[in-house]
Design a protein around this motif. Sequence first.
Motif: not given
Length: 255
Positions: A95-98, A104-108, A152-153
């Motif tokens: 998970t990289r929730d925000n 960020s693009e990296d989170d996605w 959590q998109a």
Amino acid sequence: MGRFEGRVVAITGAARGIGLSAAERFAAEGASVAVIDLDGSAAAEAAGSLPLTEGARAIGIGADVASSPDVDKAVARTVDELGGIHVLMNNAGITRDNLLFKMSEDDWDQVMDVHLKGAFLMTRAVQAHFVAQRHGKVVNLSSISALGNRGQANYAAAKMGVQGLTRTLAIELGPFGVNVNAIAPGFIATEMTDATAARLGLTVEEFREGVASSNPIGRVGGPADIAAAAAFLASDEASYITGQTLYVDGGQTVA
């Protein structure tokens, strides 16, 4: 005799949490198990802890499921060392929730790569073996977050993508004796969900109690709940089930 005696099961993200519980369940029912995880030493330790039945084996494999070379090597090693492959459980996840404006693009990209690209690469790598033997089971991990969840998109999009991948692969691989299904867990008590509690400024107990009070069963789920569903979907008893997503959530999505 166990349901998976003589079968080889590969599980990604299996060094802990849901993946480890599933590995334990399959091993207890007679399978040889490939524990695949980004952390190779943790994978080896987990493999060594499994309750294997007579004649079964387990190996730990370090691999990045978002890397095609890693995936191909992991599958080749599973087949070479365990004598084949019959079940794949795509469980690896992060998970990289925000909120969107902070994401960020990296989170996605990281979430998409592990959950969706990883499931694609692993299934592509095993399908040649499944088609050749005209038998195989794929169990993908989705989530109730696929239906939408604030912050959590990336995760929701990846997990709904897993459902679309599941349906499509069921259509493509069904004629070759391969069943492809998904499980969408609700809240499951794991290290990952404990980390979410910390991010929200709650204790683990507060977070779990809040979730438990919102679903009809009145408790949170455990990794063993998902392992049981995976074992059923991977068994011969589920041979007429394919392309489906089973929600294992204590009734949370119908409350």
